[in-house]
Design an enzyme around this catalytic site. Structure first.
Site, PDB file in Angstrom:
ATOM      1  NE  ARG A 154      -3.731  -1.921   2.223  1.00 48.12           N
ATOM      2  CZ  ARG A 154      -4.624  -2.280   3.094  1.00 48.12           C
ATOM      3  NH1 ARG A 154      -4.890  -1.509   4.116  1.00 48.12           N
ATOM      4  NH2 ARG A 154      -5.249  -3.417   2.969  1.00 48.12           N
ATOM      5  CB  SER A 202      -8.320  -2.084   2.718  1.00 48.77           C
ATOM      6  OG  SER A 202      -9.313  -2.544   3.575  1.00 48.77           O
ATOM      7  CG  HIS A 203      -9.449   0.717   6.097  1.00 46.23           C
ATOM      8  ND1 HIS A 203      -8.796  -0.478   5.956  1.00 46.23           N
ATOM      9  CD2 HIS A 203      -8.722   1.461   6.934  1.00 46.23           C
ATOM     10  CE1 HIS A 203      -7.710  -0.451   6.698  1.00 46.23           C
ATOM     11  NE2 HIS A 203      -7.630   0.716   7.305  1.00 46.23           N
ATOM     12  CG  ASP A 236     -13.281  -2.527   3.971  1.00 46.70           C
ATOM     13  OD1 ASP A 236     -14.025  -3.378   3.430  1.00 46.70           O
ATOM     14  OD2 ASP A 236     -12.056  -2.681   4.086  1.00 46.70           O
ATOM     15  CG  ASP A 294     -10.893  -4.321   0.581  1.00 47.28           C
ATOM     16  OD1 ASP A 294     -11.314  -3.711   1.580  1.00 47.28           O
ATOM     17  OD2 ASP A 294     -10.069  -5.249   0.664  1.00 47.28           O
ATOM     18  CG  ASP A 307     -11.481  -6.783   3.465  1.00 48.45           C
ATOM     19  OD1 ASP A 307     -11.831  -5.610   3.694  1.00 48.45           O
ATOM     20  OD2 ASP A 307     -10.279  -7.130   3.334  1.00 48.45           O
ATOM     21  NE  ARG A 308     -10.536  -3.127   7.636  1.00 45.66           N
ATOM     22  CZ  ARG A 308      -9.723  -2.513   8.473  1.00 45.66           C
ATOM     23  NH1 ARG A 308     -10.212  -1.634   9.323  1.00 45.66           N
ATOM     24  NH2 ARG A 308      -8.432  -2.755   8.465  1.00 45.66           N
ATOM     25  CD  GLU A 339      -7.464  -9.606  11.344  1.00 41.30           C
ATOM     26  OE1 GLU A 339      -6.364  -9.426  11.863  1.00 41.30           O
ATOM     27  OE2 GLU A 339      -7.732  -9.293  10.176  1.00 41.30           O
ATOM     28  CE  LYS A 399     -10.382  -7.347   6.875  1.00 45.26           C
ATOM     29  NZ  LYS A 399      -8.988  -7.515   6.479  1.00 45.26           N
TER      30      LYS A 399
HETATM   31  C1  VG1 Z   1      -5.179  -3.644   9.829  1.00 44.15           C
HETATM   32  C2  VG1 Z   1      -5.937  -4.428  10.878  1.00 44.15           C
HETATM   33  C3  VG1 Z   1      -5.844  -5.910  10.602  1.00 44.15           C
HETATM   34  C4  VG1 Z   1      -6.344  -6.192   9.174  1.00 44.15           C
HETATM   35  C5  VG1 Z   1      -5.571  -5.339   8.189  1.00 44.15           C
HETATM   36  C6  VG1 Z   1      -6.075  -5.492   6.771  1.00 44.15           C
HETATM   37  O1  VG1 Z   1      -3.815  -3.969   9.890  1.00 44.15           O
HETATM   38  O2  VG1 Z   1      -5.441  -4.148  12.166  1.00 44.15           O
HETATM   39  O3  VG1 Z   1      -6.592  -6.613  11.550  1.00 44.15           O
HETATM   40  O4  VG1 Z   1      -6.179  -7.542   8.857  1.00 44.15           O
HETATM   41  O5  VG1 Z   1      -5.682  -3.961   8.545  1.00 44.15           O
HETATM   42  O6  VG1 Z   1      -7.433  -5.204   6.655  1.00 44.15           O
HETATM   43  P1  VG1 Z   1      -2.715  -3.056  10.651  1.00 44.15           P
HETATM   44  O7  VG1 Z   1      -1.391  -3.741  10.424  1.00 44.15           O
HETATM   45  O8  VG1 Z   1      -2.820  -1.702  10.079  1.00 44.15           O
HETATM   46  O9  VG1 Z   1      -3.112  -3.050  12.093  1.00 44.15           O
HETATM   47  V1  VG1 Z   1      -8.002  -4.501   5.224  1.00 44.15           V
HETATM   48  O10 VG1 Z   1      -9.690  -4.422   5.289  1.00 44.15           O
HETATM   49  O11 VG1 Z   1      -7.223  -3.048   5.319  1.00 44.15           O
HETATM   50  O12 VG1 Z   1      -7.391  -5.476   4.015  1.00 44.15           O
HETATM   51 CO    CO Z   2     -10.604  -4.070   3.568  1.00 35.47          CO
END
Ligand code: VG1
Ligand code: CO
Length: 543
Positions: free
Chosen positions: A22, A113-114, A277, A279, A281-282, A363, A376
């Site tokens: 990212r 993602s978000h 979110d 993409d 998955d949340r 998570e 997810k």
């Molecule tokens: C975050 C979350 C983690 C999740 C990841 C990807 O990671 O804490 O639980 O799996 O995002 O989610 P980090 O390393 O920033 O804490 V997604 O929906 O951004 O693919």
């Molecule tokens: Co996501």
């Protein structure tokens, strides 16, 4: 068609984080940046050569450009067949579903993602393997290692490819098949849940809203909730995916989806509301006057798994990421099923799901899912809750409160300190690590430390070890403070502090969360010297 070989130089920052690579869009727009990373995937993942690749993204800015480049590179690198979501769209769980259903060798999901999108926002690439799940660490390490010595990449010279019309076409020797991004996924959902019962619920005076946050789940939610299940038109809000997510932060939590939270309060409150979110998955689950914490949601779904047609006899086991509250552990203990604690990131659930050791996992970061795919899955969680509501005929609040009465309540909150200086953040974690041996048995405020460690995980299936996965400080009466640095940010470092306190079934369950966690929050700042080291008095985001 002409195949070109392009000379290039490595970029030092192509190490994938918790969930793919990212970066700011501008970073991806540098000449050769995207190409280097894609070539590193194609050159190290030999099953893709002669195999099938799934390709799509959350529709954010740069998706279209990236897809055109990736298709031309895939054709030049000997990929035989590429399945592309129409318009370049595929949610993360749908990509996982398509990889599995079509027996593909892997997939590329273009998403951050978000994280906010647009020309000044973020872009990202996730590589998923043949089981449909995020590449495990050994794969991302190999990709990164290749990217550090790369000298050339290859692509076909070709006109832009039409990815907007369904159907098949050739690019060199590669067959490109543009598929409906929703169809396979929607069919899978009908196998998982009791659609007739949910339709009946939605046909009554039950009111719900789903907030797609201007991102990828709009078309999925409209097709499944409104068209198949008969939810009223307008149930899905912000349902048209936009390249910049309308300038919003597509992160489904009470802070970023405040408008939806409001719809669950007051006189005209809806019975149920949910969001997903960027993409897809949340998920965030809300009932009338109640927010269901993701850790509780996992525990409640696990406790009621036999309500779902896919699990008439319940489930074999569960897993949660280490910082996720221990609510699901209580359920596993009561039900006598396995419970695993894994590092943060969905990739760690894959081996357990593949081995049939668990059925559900989740998570704290608004991620919930099951063995139906290897990601997810936001809409899966929403449908699971609708299925539960249809079976139980109780309100969300009643379901949550009766869960607490049976299992006790894990008061839980995450405090994020965002965009702090990377060196300061690492120094803070190092200082915490140095303190660990001295902490056990010490009294802090009115609590006694039971254990203090740096979480290390040995995968019970493939025996790979992942160390330094977060610092845990546990207290004798079950409370915990966990510290880790985010692996998904693109600016500086984000320190995440996770706080948890358990009150048993006989305890009070309607207290203010931040008040219950007040002592732990103060302690978390003192133990880590957060103010001294980062200059921050308080967290930037509390969820
Ligand atoms: C975050 C979350 C983690 C999740 C990841 C990807 O990671 O804490 O639980 O799996 O995002 O989610 P980090 O390393 O920033 O804490 V997604 O929906 O951004 O693919
Ligand atoms: Co996501």
């Amino acid at each position: 068609m002409h195949k070109t070989i392009v000379n290039t130089q490595p970029f030092s920052d192509q190490k994938p984080g918790t969930s793919g690579l990212r970066k700011r869009v501008a970073v991806f727009q540098q000449p050769h940046y995207l190409e280097n990373f894609i070539q590193s995937i194609f050159s190290t993942q030999s099953p893709l050569s002669g195999g099938t690749l799934v390709l799509g993204g959350d529709g954010r800015f740069y998706n279209q450009t990236a897809i055109q480049i990736i298709l031309r590179m895939a054709a030049a690198n000997g990929i035989a067949h590429c399945l592309v979501g129409q318009g370049g769209l595929l949610s993360t769980p749908a990509a996982s579903c398509v990889i599995r259903q079509h027996g593909a060798q892997g997939g590329l999901i273009l998403s951050a993602s978000h994280n906010p999108a647009g020309p000044s926002g973020d872009f990202g690439i996730k590589f998923n393997v043949a089981n449909g799940g995020p590449a495990p660490e050994k794969v991302t390490q190999a990709i990164y290692a290749y990217s550090q010595t790369i000298r050339q990449y290859t692509l076909l010279e070709a006109e832009p490819i039409n990815i907007h019309s369904l159907g098949k076409q050739h690019l060199g020797d590669m067959l490109i098949e543009v598929i409906d991004p929703v169809a396979d996924y929607a069919a899978l959902m009908t196998d998982q849940f009791d659609f007739a019962a949910i339709s009946e619920l939605l046909a009554g005076d039950f009111q719900m809203r789903f907030d797609a946050m201007h991102a990828i789940t709009g078309p999925y939610a409209q097709a499944i909730l409104e068209q198949r299940l008969g939810a009223q038109q307008g149930t899905v809000i912000h349902g048209t995916p936009q390249e910049d997510f309308a300038g919003q932060h597509p992160d489904p939590n009470p802070a970023h989806a405040a408008e939806l939270v409001e719809m669950t309060q007051g006189d005209n409150a809806v019975d149920f509301a949910a969001a997903s979110d960027g993409d897809g998955d949340r998920n965030m689950i809300l009932g009338k006057d109640i927010f269901v914490s993701p850790s509780d949601s996992l525990a409640i779904l696990a406790a009621n798994a036999n309500c779902f047609p896919a699990y008439p006899k319940g489930i074999v086991g569960v897993a949660r990421s280490m910082p996720t509250s221990q609510a699901v552990d209580q359920v596993a203990e009561h039900k006598g099923i396995a419970c695993y604690e894994t590092p943060t990131g969905w990739k760690f659930f894959g081996s357990l799901l593949d081995a049939g050791a668990i059925h559900f996992c989740g998570e704290e970061s608004f991620g919930t899912g099951s063995n139906h795919v290897r990601e997810k899955d936001g809409l899966w969680a929403v449908l699971a809750w609708l299925n539960l509501l249809a079976v139980k005929r109780q309100s969300v609040r009643q379901i949550v409160q009766s869960h607490w009465r049976e299992y006790g309540r894990h008061y839980y909150s995450r405090h994020d300190y965002e965009a702090i200086d990377q060196t300061c953040a690492e120094h803070l974690m190092d200082r915490l690590r140095e303190q660990l041996p001295m902490l056990p048995q010490t009294r802090l405020a009115d609590l006694t430390v039971a254990y203090a460690d740096d979480f290390s995980y040995v995968d019970p299936i493939d025996h790979t070890t992942s160390s330094q996965q977060g610092i845990r400080i546990g207290f004798t009466e079950g409370s915990r403070i966990v510290y880790r640095l985010s692996g998904t940010g693109t600016v500086g470092a984000t320190l995440r502090v996770y706080l948890e306190r358990y009150l048993p079934p006989t305890g009070q369950h309607d207290l203010d969360i931040q008040q219950v966690l007040g002592t732990l929050a103060t302690l978390s700042r003192e133990i880590a010297d957060i103010k001294q080291i980062t200059g921050r008095e308080r967290p930037d985001l509390i969820v």
